[in-house]
Structure formats: structure tokens, C-alpha cells
Design a protein around this motif. Structure first.
Motif, short mmCIF file in Angstrom:
data_model
loop_
_atom_site.label_atom_id
_atom_site.label_comp_id
_atom_site.label_asym_id
_atom_site.label_seq_id
_atom_site.Cartn_x
_atom_site.Cartn_y
_atom_site.Cartn_z
N ALA A 79 0.84 -1.20 0.00
CA ALA A 79 0.00 0.00 0.00
C ALA A 79 0.87 1.25 0.00
O ALA A 79 1.84 1.35 0.76
CB ALA A 79 -0.90 0.00 1.23
N GLU A 127 0.26 5.27 0.43
CA GLU A 127 -0.68 6.33 0.78
C GLU A 127 0.04 7.67 0.73
O GLU A 127 1.18 7.79 1.19
CB GLU A 127 -1.25 6.11 2.18
CG GLU A 127 -2.11 4.86 2.31
CD GLU A 127 -2.81 4.79 3.67
OE1 GLU A 127 -3.36 5.83 4.10
OE2 GLU A 127 -2.78 3.71 4.27
N GLU A 134 -0.48 12.27 -0.47
CA GLU A 134 -1.28 13.39 -0.95
C GLU A 134 -0.95 13.67 -2.41
O GLU A 134 0.23 13.68 -2.80
CB GLU A 134 -1.00 14.65 -0.13
CG GLU A 134 -1.44 14.55 1.32
CD GLU A 134 -2.96 14.43 1.46
OE1 GLU A 134 -3.68 15.11 0.70
OE2 GLU A 134 -3.40 13.64 2.32
N CYS A 177 4.74 11.13 -0.40
CA CYS A 177 4.65 10.51 0.92
C CYS A 177 6.05 10.51 1.50
O CYS A 177 6.87 9.63 1.18
CB CYS A 177 4.11 9.08 0.80
SG CYS A 177 4.02 8.19 2.37
N HIS A 217 -5.95 13.07 -0.58
CA HIS A 217 -5.36 11.83 -0.07
C HIS A 217 -5.79 10.64 -0.93
O HIS A 217 -6.97 10.47 -1.23
CB HIS A 217 -5.81 11.60 1.38
CG HIS A 217 -5.10 10.45 2.03
ND1 HIS A 217 -3.86 10.56 2.60
CD2 HIS A 217 -5.47 9.14 2.19
CE1 HIS A 217 -3.48 9.39 3.09
NE2 HIS A 217 -4.45 8.50 2.85
N GLN A 218 -4.82 9.80 -1.31
CA GLN A 218 -5.10 8.63 -2.14
C GLN A 218 -4.33 7.42 -1.60
O GLN A 218 -3.25 7.56 -1.02
CB GLN A 218 -4.70 8.87 -3.60
CG GLN A 218 -5.45 9.99 -4.29
CD GLN A 218 -6.91 9.63 -4.53
OE1 GLN A 218 -7.29 8.47 -4.56
NE2 GLN A 218 -7.74 10.66 -4.72
N THR A 219 -4.91 6.25 -1.80
CA THR A 219 -4.25 4.99 -1.45
C THR A 219 -4.17 4.12 -2.69
O THR A 219 -5.19 3.84 -3.33
CB THR A 219 -5.03 4.24 -0.34
OG1 THR A 219 -5.09 5.05 0.83
CG2 THR A 219 -4.34 2.91 -0.01
N ARG A 249 -7.14 0.88 -7.18
CA ARG A 249 -7.76 1.85 -6.27
C ARG A 249 -9.17 1.41 -5.91
O ARG A 249 -9.89 0.83 -6.75
CB ARG A 249 -7.82 3.24 -6.91
CG ARG A 249 -6.46 3.89 -7.12
CD ARG A 249 -6.61 5.18 -7.91
NE ARG A 249 -7.49 6.13 -7.25
CZ ARG A 249 -8.49 6.78 -7.84
NH1 ARG A 249 -8.77 6.57 -9.12
NH2 ARG A 249 -9.22 7.64 -7.17
#
Length: 366
Positions: A245, A247, A249, A257, A270-272, A348
Motif C-alpha cells: 500500500a 498512501e 497526498e 509521501c 489523499h489517495q491509497t 484503487r
């Protein structure tokens, strides 16, 4: 023999073990019920067998072919059941264990002694253990005992074969051998089978289709290939294998990150991103589109593949990269080595865990 399950649910007191389940199993299909502990897979198998009663509901139905077995007793459902721990009678020989179900049939339907002997030795030949007919279970290996348990289940010529964690008590190599053997036997005899497992590799290797369950619900039903390539939600994606993962911005098409940066055509904020180990590559220097510095913490050869564990200050937990030895031959990763990761694609999911789109590839810089 096809199986149709409609509106089957089960509560144990106030605990919901199964939400209303609907499932169609095709004739001669080998179906795997896959999920973590407490997902409801064993409860569903036992309800199919008649070993457990579903909650009373006017729309609840279980059909074997055209036969409604919803309220039929387990002894009359014509099912074979194989347990995880074999459940062989220790005081009986191998042959007597296989013959047991036949010998206790009602007299009017019981085969003759000669027919029982013939059927038992045919089954022992089928499971390749006819030379052990006179031995006792304690004199057999775990794999041999499980094959005897399967022969006993098949002795009654069931319409449906049900298996509850059939290889769970065996070591890894024996499990793999028995999986292949069972798949071959199923293809040869064309019986309908349903088996329970929490082992993802086992389910994907054995099954025609896999039913992934969690919290008493069916999350997805699909072929192993489709399930792995296009999981319906984040739970299925994460349950079916190792996941890395990332994560961070996103601003102006760049996800950051800590020290990590990745060019990503993603919405602001924010995205993962989730990635399988084989969806990452390693290099000695960053690329224009990905600056993801890592340190090698472990290198494990697994057959033809190499499994590399990575850590970094910007990673909350280690990442895994898997590749063929030949793909990493020029790199020769070693513990403590400083390298850079480059994603080949990512996945996603929204806040509810639903897939947002097909896997996205890295956006290359001009």
C-alpha cells in the motif's frame, strides 16, 4: 448434480453467521468456499450437508438437481462428507473403514457382501492404496488417511461430495500433492464437489470457481483467474494475496509521501494505491516518474522466483517484490542495499471498498 441455494441464513443466538445466501453450483463443478475464520464458509457447507439447520424462512430452499432437500435428513441427502481430521475408525482396517457406510445401510438397500468387497477394492485402487487394505489408520501417513476418508465418502456413490478443510492437517508438500490428485480424480469422475478452505493458493489451484466469503456474506464468485485479476472489492483484493500500500497526498498529478514521489494521474487529495508484489520492479536509480527509495531487508529464493522484502521511512510496513531470478540477475539484491521501486500498475478502491476502475499503469514522463 447441480446445487441451488436460495435465501439461506443462519443465526447462533444474536450472532449472524450467514446473511441470506444465494448460490448456484453447476453440475460436475468443483467449488471452493474461501474466507477467513468466522466468514461463514463451514456453516454454509454444513447446511448444504444437512448437518446444520438453516434459520426457518419461507423462501429458504436447497435443491440438489430438481430434488428439494431443504428439510431432508442428512442420511437421505446422498452426500459424501470428508472431514479435516479424517474421522476414521481406529479399530477398523482400511478396507472396513471404506466399507462402513455400505455395511450400515438398511437391509433392503444394502449391497451383498461380495458387492461391498468389490466396491471397496475398486475404490482403494482408485486412491492407489489397495496394498494397505489390511492395515489400521494408525499405520498410515496423514495423506494416506485422507485418501481413505475420501474413498469412504465415495463408497455410497453420493450425488454431492463435500469437504471441510480436507488438507488442513497435512504438511505443505503433502497438501500440494493431494490437491493435484483430487483435481485429477474430480476430472476423471465428474462429481459435483464443494470444499471449504482458508488457503488462497489451495482455492485458486483446485476450484473451477471460488466463492469468497466474509462476515457471513458472499463477496464475489468467479473463476480463479478472473478473481485474481479483477477483484470486486478491496477485501477480495487483499485476501487473495500479498499487497503493498502506498498512501499519500496528490497535488498537480504527483503523489508524495515523505521522501517518496510518484507521477500519478489521480484526483487531488489523499489517495491509497494498492499493488501486488509482481506489479513492482527494482532498479539502482530512480526513474523520472517514480522516486521511491527503499532498503532491502530480506531476499528469499522461492523456486524460480525471488522474493525481496523492502523497508523505508515513508512506509508504515514493509513491501514485498517478487520477480524471476533472471529479471533481477543484473541487480543481485542484497540485504542492506539501497534500491528504488517503480510500480508497473496499481489498484484503487473507494471508501466503501468498491473498485474504482481497472488497474492503472504508471504514467510515463515525456
Amino acid at each position: 448434480m447441480s446445487i441451488r441455494i436460495e435465501n439461506i441464513q443462519k443465526h447462533f443466538g444474536r450472532t449472524c453467521a450467514l446473511s441470506p445466501i444465494n448460490l448456484d453450483i453447476h453440475d460436475s463443478e468443483l467449488i471452493g468456499l474461501l474466507g477467513p475464520s468466522g466468514s461463514g464458509k463451514t456453516t454454509l457447507l454444513r447446511i448444504i450437508a444437512g448437518l446444520e439447520n438453516a434459520d426457518s424462512h419461507p423462501a429458504a430452499r436447497i435443491h440438489f438437481g430438481t430434488r428439494d432437500v431443504t428439510r431432508v435428513h442428512v442420511r437421505d441427502r446422498r452426500i459424501g462428507f470428508v472431514f479435516q481430521h479424517y474421522a476414521l475408525f481406529r479399530h477398523m482396517t482400511v478396507a472396513d473403514n471404506v466399507a462402513f457406510g455400505l455395511t450400515v445401510m438398511p437391509r433392503k438397500s444394502r449391497p451383498s457382501s461380495a458387492e461391498i468387497r468389490s466396491r471397496v477394492y475398486q475404490l482403494l485402487e482408485m486412491v492407489q492404496l489397495e496394498h494397505l487394505a489390511g492395515r489400521y489408520p494408525a499405520q498410515l501417513s496423514g495423506g494416506q488417511q485422507q485418501r481413505i476418508a475420501l474413498a469412504r465418502a465415495l463408497a455410497l456413490r453420493p450425488d454431492v461430495l463435500l469437504l471441510d478443510e480436507p488438507f488442513g492437517a497435512l504438511d505443505a508438500k503433502v497438501r500440494q500433492e493431494l490437491r493435484r490428485w483430487l483435481r485429477h480424480l474430480h476430472d476423471e469422475l465428474n462429481f459435483t464437489s464443494v470444499f471449504v478452505t482458508h488457503d488462497q493458493e489451495e482455492a485458486l489451484e483446485l476450484s473451477d470457481r471460488v466463492v469468497v466469503m466474509s462476515n457471513g456474506r458472499i463477496e464475489q464468485i468467479d473463476t480463479p483467474d478472473a478473481l485474481y485479476r479483477a477483484p470486486a472489492n478491496r477485501f477480495v483484493f487483499e485476501f487473495l494475496g500479498d499487497v503493498n500500500a502506498l498512501e499519500g497526498e496528490v497535488r498537480g498529478g504527483v503523489l508524495t509521501c515523505g521522501d517518496a514521489r510518484l507521477n500519478a494521474d489521480l484526483p487531488q487529495g489523499h489517495q491509497t494505491l494498492l499493488m501486488r508484489p509482481h506489479e513492482l520492479t527494482l532498479s539502482q536509480s530512480p526513474s523520472p516518474d517514480a522516486h521511491l527509495p527503499v532498503t532491502v531487508t530480506a531476499v528469499v529464493p522461492i523456486g524460480a522466483d525471488l522474493r525481496v522484502e523492502l523497508s523505508a521511512d515513508w512506509l508504515p510496513k514493509p513491501w514485498l517484490v517478487s520477480a524471476r531470478h533472471s529479471d533481477l540477475a543484473g541487480l543481485s539484491p542484497q540485504r542492506g542495499q539501497r534500491l528504488y521501486v517503480r510500480p508497473l500498475q496499481w489498484h484503487r478502491f473507494d471508501s466503501d471498498g468498491q473498485r474504482l476502475a481497472a488497474p492503472a499503469a504508471l504514467r510515463l514522463s515525456a
